[in-house]
Design an enzyme around this catalytic site. Structure first.
Site, PDB file in Angstrom:
ATOM      1  N   ASP A  11       0.735   2.498   2.298  1.00  0.00           N
ATOM      2  CA  ASP A  11      -0.405   3.342   1.750  1.00  0.00           C
ATOM      3  C   ASP A  11      -1.644   2.528   2.108  1.00  0.00           C
ATOM      4  OD1 ASP A  11      -0.700   1.672  -0.169  1.00  0.00           O
ATOM      5  OD2 ASP A  11      -0.226   2.761  -1.967  1.00  0.00           O
ATOM      6  N   CYS A  68       2.778  -1.325  -0.183  1.00  0.00           N
ATOM      7  CA  CYS A  68       2.071  -0.613  -0.776  1.00  0.00           C
ATOM      8  C   CYS A  68       1.178  -1.544  -1.827  1.00  0.00           C
ATOM      9  CB  CYS A  68       2.477   0.650  -1.745  1.00  0.00           C
ATOM     10  SG  CYS A  68       3.538   0.228  -3.141  1.00  0.00           S
ATOM     11  N   THR A  70       2.011  -3.015  -4.871  1.00  0.00           N
ATOM     12  CA  THR A  70       2.958  -3.511  -5.416  1.00  0.00           C
ATOM     13  C   THR A  70       4.425  -3.776  -4.728  1.00  0.00           C
ATOM     14  OG1 THR A  70       3.853  -1.800  -6.615  1.00  0.00           O
ATOM     15  CG2 THR A  70       2.175  -3.063  -7.696  1.00  0.00           C
TER      16      THR A  70
HETATM   17  C1  RB5 Z   1      -2.480   2.539  -5.335  1.00  0.00           C
HETATM   18  O1  RB5 Z   1      -3.357   2.139  -5.977  1.00  0.00           O
HETATM   19  C2  RB5 Z   1      -0.918   1.818  -5.631  1.00  0.00           C
HETATM   20  O2  RB5 Z   1      -0.695   2.569  -7.124  1.00  0.00           O
HETATM   21  C3  RB5 Z   1       0.062   1.814  -5.088  1.00  0.00           C
HETATM   22  O3  RB5 Z   1      -0.271   0.996  -3.766  1.00  0.00           O
HETATM   23  C4  RB5 Z   1       1.346   1.302  -5.417  1.00  0.00           C
HETATM   24  O4  RB5 Z   1       1.301  -0.172  -5.939  1.00  0.00           O
HETATM   25  C5  RB5 Z   1       2.298   1.989  -6.133  1.00  0.00           C
HETATM   26  O5  RB5 Z   1       3.507   1.618  -6.487  1.00  0.00           O
END
Ligand code: RB5
Length: 147
Positions: A11, A68, A70
Site C-alpha cells: 500500500d 504495508c 505494519t
Molecule cells: C496505513 O495507514 C496503514 O494502516 C497500513 O499500511 C497498515 O499498517 C495496515 O495494517
C-alpha cells in the site's frame, strides 16, 4: 512458472520500501512482478494483498513480498487466499524459520517498523532458505485445503 520471478505488492505506507526491495531483487538476479501500488497516494491494503494472493494462486509467481505500514493488514489480506502462506517478519530469524518450518511463500514486512537494512536482510534470507520438510511437511499439508 519461473522461480526467479517474485511478485511484490504494497500500500502507500509500504511503497518506498517496496521500491527499495524491487531494486534489491534485481541485484540478486530475480525478476519482479510489481502489482503496485505506484505512489504514496493513499490506497487500501486489502486490494494489494489480495492481488498478490491471486498472482500466487494463479501461478503467475511462486513467491511474493507484501509491505504495508505494519505488515499486518496486507499479510492478513494475502493470507485470505488459500494458496498463500504469508509470514510477517521483523528479523532474520523469523525469515529463516518461516521458510524452514512453514514453507512460507510470501514475506510480509512493516515499513514503519523495520529499517531498510533489516528488510533487505529478511528478503535475502527468505529467498535463500529452503523448506526443511520432514515433520513440518505434515503440518504445512494441514494448512492446505485438499492436500
Ligand atoms: C496505513 O495507514 C496503514 O494502516 C497500513 O499500511 C497498515 O499498517 C495496515 O495494517
Amino acid at each position: 512458472m519461473s522461480d526467479t520471478l517474485v511478485a511484490v505488492a504494497s500500500d502507500h505506507a509500504g511503497f518506498a520500501l517496496k521500491r527499495l526491495l524491487c531494486a534489491e531483487l534485481e541485484v540478486l538476479g530475480y525478476r519482479v512482478l510489481d502489482l503496485g501500488t505506484d505512489s504514496e497516494d493513499s490506497v487500501d491494503y486489502p486490494d494489494f494483498g489480495m492481488a498478490l494472493g491471486e498472482a500466487i494462486a494463479g501461478g503467475r509467481a511462486s513467491r511474493g513480498v507484501v509491505v504495508c505500514g505494519t505488515g499486518i493488514g496486507i499479510s492478513i489480506a494475502a493470507n485470505r487466499n488459500p494458496a498463500v502462506r504469508a509470514a510477517l517478519c521483523h528479523d532474520t530469524t523469523s525469515a529463516r524459520l518461516c521458510r524452514e518450518h512453514n514453507d512460507a511463500n510470501v514475506l510480509a514486512l512493516g515499513a514503519r517498523l523495520v529499517g531498510e537494512e533489516v528488510a533487505r536482510d529478511c528478503l535475502r534470507v527468505f529467498l535463500s532458505t529452503a523448506f526443511a520438510g520432514g515433520r513440518h511437511q505434515r503440518r504445512v499439508d494441514k494448512l492446505t485445503p485438499g492436500a
